[in-house]
Write an enzyme that holds these catalytic residues in place. Structure first.
Site, PDB file in Angstrom:
ATOM      1  N   ASP A  80       1.274  -1.064  -0.044  1.00 13.82           N
ATOM      2  CA  ASP A  80      -0.189  -0.211  -0.085  1.00 13.82           C
ATOM      3  C   ASP A  80       1.041   0.945   0.026  1.00 13.82           C
ATOM      4  O   ASP A  80       1.848   1.500   0.705  1.00 13.82           O
ATOM      5  CB  ASP A  80      -0.621  -0.059   1.391  1.00 13.82           C
ATOM      6  CG  ASP A  80      -2.526   1.411   1.273  1.00 13.82           C
ATOM      7  OD1 ASP A  80      -2.334   1.319   0.117  1.00 13.82           O
ATOM      8  OD2 ASP A  80      -2.046   1.539   2.272  1.00 13.82           O
ATOM      9  N   HIS A 181      -7.358  10.307   3.968  1.00 13.62           N
ATOM     10  CA  HIS A 181      -6.800   9.061   5.170  1.00 13.62           C
ATOM     11  C   HIS A 181      -7.415   9.834   6.378  1.00 13.62           C
ATOM     12  O   HIS A 181      -6.903  11.182   6.824  1.00 13.62           O
ATOM     13  CB  HIS A 181      -5.932   9.362   4.591  1.00 13.62           C
ATOM     14  CG  HIS A 181      -5.565   8.540   3.993  1.00 13.62           C
ATOM     15  ND1 HIS A 181      -4.251   8.891   2.165  1.00 13.62           N
ATOM     16  CD2 HIS A 181      -5.328   6.615   3.251  1.00 13.62           C
ATOM     17  CE1 HIS A 181      -4.166   7.823   1.911  1.00 13.62           C
ATOM     18  NE2 HIS A 181      -4.567   6.977   2.082  1.00 13.62           N
ATOM     19  N   GLY A 222      -9.392   5.781   2.208  1.00 13.72           N
ATOM     20  CA  GLY A 222      -9.750   6.322   3.137  1.00 13.72           C
ATOM     21  C   GLY A 222     -10.939   5.777   3.810  1.00 13.72           C
ATOM     22  O   GLY A 222     -11.834   6.489   3.803  1.00 13.72           O
TER      23      GLY A 222
HETATM   24  O1  G3H Z   1      -4.220   2.978   2.511  1.00 14.75           O
HETATM   25  C1  G3H Z   1      -4.483   2.753   3.068  1.00 14.75           C
HETATM   26  C2  G3H Z   1      -6.425   3.180   3.162  1.00 14.75           C
HETATM   27  O2  G3H Z   1      -6.080   3.824   2.600  1.00 14.75           O
HETATM   28  C3  G3H Z   1      -6.404   3.602   4.814  1.00 14.75           C
HETATM   29  O3  G3H Z   1      -7.606   4.669   5.074  1.00 14.75           O
HETATM   30  O4  G3H Z   1      -7.114   5.042   7.327  1.00 14.75           O
HETATM   31  O5  G3H Z   1      -8.771   6.566   6.422  1.00 14.75           O
HETATM   32  O6  G3H Z   1      -8.884   3.898   6.877  1.00 14.75           O
HETATM   33  P1  G3H Z   1      -8.134   4.626   6.398  1.00 14.75           P
HETATM   34 ZN    ZN Z   2      -4.644   4.789   1.433  1.00 12.52          ZN
END
Ligand code: G3H
Ligand code: ZN
Length: 299
Positions: A80, A181, A222
């Site tokens: 990621d 995020h 996110g």
């Molecule tokens: O790449 C990871 C995600 O976009 C996680 O986003 O922490 O807002 O769930 P989040």
């Molecule tokens: Zn992300």
């Protein structure tokens, strides 16, 4: 296991999304795979650069292999937000099934150029590894925030999205459509803290989908804290992968803090951690249901 491409294609054809859940330790991995197994869902386990360094890319590969053998469910191991070709190479050499190159901080031309290099490197290997690119500016980080301001300029431009996918050849595209995020923490009158993120710009997503059609898998980063109705509509409009990290981190840390406070004399990890795993499982299962991927391994 079906190839990662076929797993994502099935989500696109059948209009559901697969959860990409971030993990960096055994407890998070256990909670994610057990939840996916219980709901017969395909699942993606994602590690950011920091998470990858903490657990070790080769080690997480082996751990996932063992779970996959035991439970016989499709688990895609995904890098990621890889920010360099070196990180992408490290993930591929460690056996990752899917990589995200995040060139979103670059100008369009450099983002295309660098993402194309990644795609060329990966496709030369002829291994079926998925490449995700990113276009648009996603604010925040996977933590709690007091406020994040989204600007119209941050959003992915539909014409640029088409140009990006045609010139790079990515399999998946992460878009900025008002998602952030992390989670915005708000003080509510009655029950203390309340979490709520802004609404998505669903009309922008619709315009992007009309341009790129089914040529690419659309990804929503996110996912934590995003209004549930918006997530459902985004999936109807073509999102097939939703990333979740912050909500897992909150469930993990808050439960751990609570248990240690309640059981001051407990020192045995295997008596402390089950409640933490349960709390993370609850979040993962809610998301799998929201994304509509229950029973997806049967499709
Ligand atoms: O790449 C990871 C995600 O976009 C996680 O986003 O922490 O807002 O769930 P989040
Ligand atoms: Zn992300």
């Amino acid at each position: 296991m079906l190839s990662p491409y076929k797993i994502l294609k099935s989500a696109q054809l059948n209009h559901y999304a697969i959860g990409a859940f971030n993990a960096c330790n055994l407890e998070l991995i256990k909670a994610i795979v057990i939840s996916a197994h219980r709901l017969k869902s395909s699942v993606i386990i994602a590690t950011s650069e920091g998470e990858s360094e903490f657990i070790g890319m080769r080690k997480i590969r082996k751990i996932i292999d063992v779970w996959q053998e035991e439970l016989n469910i499709p688990i895609i191991l995904h890098l990621d937000h890889g920010h360099s070709l070196e990180k992408i190479k490290e993930a591929i050499n460690s056996g990752y099934d899917s990589v995200h190159f995040d060139g979103s901080s670059l100008c369009l031309e450099d983002n295309i150029k660098t993402t194309k290099k990644v795609v060329n490197y990966v496709k030369k290997k002829n291994s079926g590894i998925i490449v995700e690119g990113e276009l648009g500016y996603l604010r925040g980080s996977s933590e709690l925030h007091s406020g994040v301001e989204i600007k119209e300029d941050d959003l992915t431009d539909p014409d640029e999205a088409l140009e990006f996918i045609e010139k790079t050849g990515v399999d998946s595209l992460a878009v900025a459509i008002g998602n952030i995020h992390g989670i915005i923490k708000k003080q509510s009158n009655s029950s203390g803290l309340k979490y709520r993120n802004p609404h998505l710009y669903l009309s922008r997503l619709k315009q992007i989908k009309e341009k790129v059609e089914d040529k690419v898998f659309l990804v929503l980063h996110g996912g934590s804290g995003t209004p549930e109705g918006d997530i459902k509509k985004a999936i109807d409009l073509g999102i097939i992968k939703v990333n979740i990290n912050t909500e897992l981190r909150i469930a993990f840390s808050n439960t751990l803090r609570k248990i240690l406070k309640e059981k001051k004399n407990e020192i045995v990890p295997y008596r402390i951690m089950p409640a933490v795993i349960d709390a993370v499982e609850k979040v993962v299962m809610e998301k799998i249901k929201l994304f509509g991927s229950v029973n997806s391994i049967l499709k």
